[in-house]
Motif scaffolding. Structure first.
Motif, short mmCIF file in Angstrom:
data_model
loop_
_atom_site.label_atom_id
_atom_site.label_comp_id
_atom_site.label_asym_id
_atom_site.label_seq_id
_atom_site.Cartn_x
_atom_site.Cartn_y
_atom_site.Cartn_z
N ALA A 65 1.06 -0.75 0.55
CA ALA A 65 -0.10 0.53 0.28
C ALA A 65 0.51 0.81 -0.32
CB ALA A 65 -0.91 0.17 1.19
N VAL A 66 1.72 0.88 1.34
CA VAL A 66 2.70 2.54 0.59
C VAL A 66 3.40 2.98 -0.36
CG1 VAL A 66 4.38 3.23 1.73
CG2 VAL A 66 3.19 2.49 3.22
N MET A 67 3.81 2.37 -1.23
CA MET A 67 4.28 2.42 -2.72
C MET A 67 3.57 2.13 -2.99
SD MET A 67 7.86 1.77 -2.28
CE MET A 67 7.95 1.42 -4.11
N GLU A 68 2.01 1.87 -3.57
CA GLU A 68 1.34 2.20 -3.84
C GLU A 68 0.71 3.41 -4.09
OE1 GLU A 68 -2.67 -0.07 -5.35
OE2 GLU A 68 -2.62 0.55 -3.36
N ALA A 69 0.49 3.76 -3.08
CA ALA A 69 0.31 5.35 -3.10
C ALA A 69 1.33 6.73 -3.52
CB ALA A 69 -0.14 5.38 -1.16
N ILE A 70 2.73 5.79 -3.02
CA ILE A 70 3.60 6.75 -3.25
C ILE A 70 3.67 6.86 -5.12
CG2 ILE A 70 6.07 7.05 -4.15
CD1 ILE A 70 6.40 5.71 -1.30
N SER A 71 3.22 5.64 -6.28
CA SER A 71 3.54 5.24 -6.94
C SER A 71 1.92 6.13 -7.96
CB SER A 71 2.94 3.69 -7.67
OG SER A 71 2.41 3.97 -8.82
N PHE A 72 1.12 6.87 -6.56
CA PHE A 72 -0.09 7.26 -7.22
C PHE A 72 -0.31 8.57 -6.88
CE2 PHE A 72 -3.51 3.65 -6.41
CZ PHE A 72 -2.71 2.38 -7.96
N LYS A 73 0.51 8.97 -5.83
CA LYS A 73 1.08 10.30 -5.61
C LYS A 73 2.18 11.28 -6.91
CE LYS A 73 3.70 13.85 -2.62
NZ LYS A 73 2.13 14.93 -2.25
N PHE A 74 2.71 10.58 -7.31
CA PHE A 74 3.43 10.80 -8.45
C PHE A 74 3.96 10.95 -10.34
CE2 PHE A 74 7.07 10.53 -5.27
CZ PHE A 74 7.54 12.20 -5.29
#
Length: 146
Positions: free
Chosen positions: A128-137
């Motif tokens: 989830a954290v990696m996914e959230a970072i990906s979606f942010k950028f």
């Protein structure tokens, strides 16, 4: 396909869950086709019902002893007259179930006798954290449904 096929497919998943709870690798492997592929979330590839069952028996006798399998069906989609693609959220737990942190894809095939077996399985840990970072950028990579 019809509600009968959907029920038969979810019964396969229920039998997998019961075999896991019983620590029964043979029963777990019996739900797969003889030429099935099984990819764990760490990337291990097993081939065939026998190997899947034997490997799981070793896991059930070892570090997965006493664990339970939890899952929630996200979707069942029939891709042909004798094939279905099932997506689930799931996880392994000891004691009280926690969150469902893995995404699984099952490909099931209807056998000539009308029963369904798992022909392929892929298990991916949801990060989830990696996914959230990906979606942010890269917000345009966010799927419509998560």
């Amino acid at each position: 396909m019809n509600a009968h096929d959907t029920a038969a497919i979810t019964a396969v998943l229920d039998r997998l869950t019961a075999a896991w709870a019983a620590g029964d690798g043979a029963a777990y492997g019996a739900e797969f086709t003889e030429d099935a592929t099984y990819i764990t979330y760490v990337g291990t590839l097993y081939r065939g019902a026998q190997e899947i069952g034997s490997a799981h028996q070793a896991l059930f006798d070892g570090f997965l002893k006493g664990t339970r399998l939890a899952h929630e069906v996200v979707s069942v989609r029939f891709t042909g007259p004798g094939t279905a693609l099932v997506v689930t959220r799931g996880d392994v737990h000891k004691g009280k179930p926690g969150g469902l942190h893995k995404i699984q894809t099952y490909t099931l095939a209807r056998r000539p006798d009308g029963t369904w077996k798992v022909a392929a399985f892929q298990n991916t840990k949801h990060r989830a954290v990696m996914e959230a970072i990906s979606f942010k950028f890269q917000p345009t990579t966010r799927p419509a449904a998560t």
